[in-house]
Design an enzyme around this catalytic site. Structure first.
Site, PDB file in Angstrom:
ATOM      1  N   ASP A  37       0.861  -1.173   0.000  1.00  0.00           N
ATOM      2  CA  ASP A  37       0.000   0.000   0.000  1.00  0.00           C
ATOM      3  C   ASP A  37       0.901   1.227   0.000  1.00  0.00           C
ATOM      4  OD1 ASP A  37      -3.277   0.161   0.861  1.00  0.00           O
ATOM      5  OD2 ASP A  37      -2.145   2.031   0.856  1.00  0.00           O
ATOM      6  N   ASN A  90      -5.867  -4.936  -5.924  1.00  0.00           N
ATOM      7  CA  ASN A  90      -7.010  -4.292  -5.289  1.00  0.00           C
ATOM      8  C   ASN A  90      -6.825  -2.785  -5.120  1.00  0.00           C
ATOM      9  OD1 ASN A  90      -9.499  -4.316  -3.478  1.00  0.00           O
ATOM     10  ND2 ASN A  90      -7.939  -3.604  -2.039  1.00  0.00           N
ATOM     11  N   TYR A 156     -14.140   7.054 -12.757  1.00  0.00           N
ATOM     12  CA  TYR A 156     -14.096   5.799 -12.000  1.00  0.00           C
ATOM     13  C   TYR A 156     -14.720   4.667 -12.810  1.00  0.00           C
ATOM     14  CZ  TYR A 156     -14.702   2.558  -8.073  1.00  0.00           C
ATOM     15  OH  TYR A 156     -14.659   1.473  -7.256  1.00  0.00           O
ATOM     16  N   LYS A 160     -13.009   1.159 -14.281  1.00  0.00           N
ATOM     17  CA  LYS A 160     -13.469  -0.161 -13.859  1.00  0.00           C
ATOM     18  C   LYS A 160     -14.039  -0.966 -15.030  1.00  0.00           C
ATOM     19  CE  LYS A 160     -12.301   0.340  -9.549  1.00  0.00           C
ATOM     20  NZ  LYS A 160     -11.209  -0.482  -8.970  1.00  0.00           N
ATOM     21  N   ILE A 189     -19.665  -1.334  -0.267  1.00  0.00           N
ATOM     22  CA  ILE A 189     -19.046  -2.123   0.794  1.00  0.00           C
ATOM     23  C   ILE A 189     -18.650  -1.216   1.957  1.00  0.00           C
ATOM     24  CG2 ILE A 189     -17.250  -3.822   1.310  1.00  0.00           C
ATOM     25  CD1 ILE A 189     -19.173  -4.667  -0.939  1.00  0.00           C
ATOM     26  N   THR A 191     -16.311   0.251   3.784  1.00  0.00           N
ATOM     27  CA  THR A 191     -14.881   0.535   3.722  1.00  0.00           C
ATOM     28  C   THR A 191     -14.633   2.026   3.935  1.00  0.00           C
ATOM     29  OG1 THR A 191     -14.932   0.984   1.340  1.00  0.00           O
ATOM     30  CG2 THR A 191     -14.554  -1.311   2.007  1.00  0.00           C
TER      31      THR A 191
END
Length: 248
Positions: A37, A90, A156, A160, A189, A191
């Site tokens: 990360d 990810n 975005y 994707k 989700i 997050t």
């Protein structure tokens, strides 16, 4: 059963959310994990959690938008663990909500550099190692926004959607090389990214979900582990939605 005994998993965007859940899940199933990360402190905290649970983890600071850092991270993982069996790409960022005519070129480039170009560069180095060892599995994080439009989210959604095309094409490139490439498509989700995107008003995201709740990072992680497992061995080029019917 520990599905990944003797295996090595390489995870980008591992400091929080889905990446963190996947790293913990891989480790609990016996994998040695390389976690990457841009932020070191949460990575080190995650490494401590994994090792405290009896697992083995290597924390590597890596910005996927910098190709040299990606190459160095894969090399370090292989030097430490000897191979790379599963790669979960990810790492990604959300856009600043705006209609197309208001999107600054710099913002467009930022989203595409991390979400799409970053994944592409990761795949090049991961698959290079998998070709040398004769096998491997790659899973890319796309999104429900990879199969539908999102008002205010053109950059975005474009990144994707493109990831799904990249995934399908790579699956065909390496189908006969014993390397599988798939994509997971999360919905809304629980997050930190969702917190940022909604400005802390999580009810906005819940209202979008036909099932009436947000997904959990662990639910996405379980789908990723299945795709990487021996029971997922006939699955390649797939884009698997885990989104509570949001993308329908």
């Amino acid at each position: 059963m520990r599905r990944f005994n003797g295996k090595v998993a390489f995870i980008t965007g591992a400091a929080s959310g889905i990446g963190r859940a996947a790293a913990i899940a891989f480790a609990r199933e016996g994998a040695r994990v390389a976690i990457t990360d841009r932020t070191e402190a949460p990575l080190e905290q995650l490494r401590a959690v994994i090792e405290g649970d009896g697992g083995e983890a290597l924390a590597i600071r890596c910005d996927v938008s910098v190709p040299e850092e990606v190459e160095a991270a894969v090399i370090r993982a292989v030097e430490r663990f000897g191979r790379l069996d599963c790669a979960f790409n990810n790492a990604g960022v959300e856009n600043k909500a705006a209609p197309v005519h208001e999107i600054a070129l710099e913002e467009w480039d930022r989203i595409l550099d991390i979400n799409l170009r970053g994944t592409f560069v990761c795949m090049q180095h991961e698959i290079g190692q998998m070709l040398r060892q004769g096998s491997g599995v790659v899973v890319n994080t796309s999104s429900g926004a990879g199969v539908r439009g999102v008002a205010g989210g053109a950059s975005y959604a474009a990144s994707k959607h493109a990831l799904i095309g990249l995934t399908k094409s790579a699956a065909l490139d390496y189908a006969k090389a014993n390397i599988r490439v798939n994509a997971v498509l999360p919905g809304n989700i629980e997050t930190p990214m969702m917190d940022r995107f909604t400005g802390g008003d999580i009810q906005k995201a819940i209202d979008l979900e036909p099932v009436g709740r947000l997904g959990k990072p662990e639910e996405i992680a379980e789908a990723v582990l299945w795709m990487c497992s021996d029971l997922g061995a006939f699955v390649t080029g797939a884009s698997i939605s885990v989104d509570g019917a949001w993308s329908l």
